[in-house]
Design an enzyme around this catalytic site. Structure first.
Site, PDB file in Angstrom:
ATOM      1  CD  GLU A 127      10.321  22.149  26.620  1.00 19.20           C
ATOM      2  OE1 GLU A 127      10.781  22.324  26.681  1.00 19.20           O
ATOM      3  OE2 GLU A 127       8.862  21.462  27.616  1.00 19.20           O
TER       4      GLU A 127
ATOM      5  CE1 TYR B 246       9.169  23.974  35.367  1.00 15.11           C
ATOM      6  CE2 TYR B 246      10.896  23.048  37.113  1.00 15.11           C
ATOM      7  CZ  TYR B 246      10.650  23.006  35.850  1.00 15.11           C
ATOM      8  OH  TYR B 246      10.706  22.743  34.440  1.00 15.11           O
TER       9      TYR B 246
END
Length: 172
Positions: free
Chosen positions: A82, A120
């Protein structure tokens, strides 16, 4: 040792967290983050994955997600995954045991006016269903407008699956 991590995006979906990212939580449960809203403000890849989720402060709003308890090495792995666009921060979340601190990832540079891909957004919906998040939250997620480019958007799941196969073979 273990670490509490609050997921509100694709990491709510077990297929993403466990199969693709190879992070198997010690435990997972529904949780919420108050005084924040979900926003698709993390710039992604134009036409393919134009936006990813983050949370932004907003008094009175609530973001529903999943509180995962992770092993330290899994949290370090998640940090590496991330780190490109997100900062790890600590916030108070509401879970079964009450209010507790948990880490989450927020965008470093929000870009407003973006839309997530349908793929997504649907991963987040799937994760919300898997963990029994409130039906009203799932309805809210399903109402987020998405970006869909015929042909390109339809090929993305196949591309991601092929990349995942290659990356699963590569060492960390």
């Amino acid at each position: 040792m273990s670490v509490a991590y609050f997921a509100f995006g694709a990491n709510t979906c077990r297929d993403v967290l466990v199969r693709r990212r190879r992070i198997d939580p010690i435990s997972s449960e529904p949780a919420s983050l108050r005084d924040h809203r979900l926003a698709f403000v993390q710039r992604g890849i134009p036409l393919i994955e134009p936006a990813f989720a983050s949370v932004l402060p907003q008094p009175g709003a609530t973001v529903h997600g999943v509180l995962h308890v992770l092993r330290d090495d899994d949290m370090e792995r998640l940090d590496r995954l991330e780190a490109a666009g997100y900062a790890r921060v600590e916030r108070e979340v509401h879970a079964r045991e009450g209010v507790m601190p948990a880490f989450l990832y927020v965008t470093r540079s929000p870009t407003h006016g973006l839309r997530p891909s349908r793929r997504y957004r649907d991963l987040i919906v799937r994760g919300a269903r898997e963990h029994g998040l409130p039906a009203s939250w799932i309805d809210e997620l399903e109402r987020f407008p998405t970006a869909h480019v015929p042909g390109v958007s339809d090929a993305v799941p196949w591309i991601i699956e092929a990349l995942d196969r290659v990356l699963r073979r590569a060492p960390d």
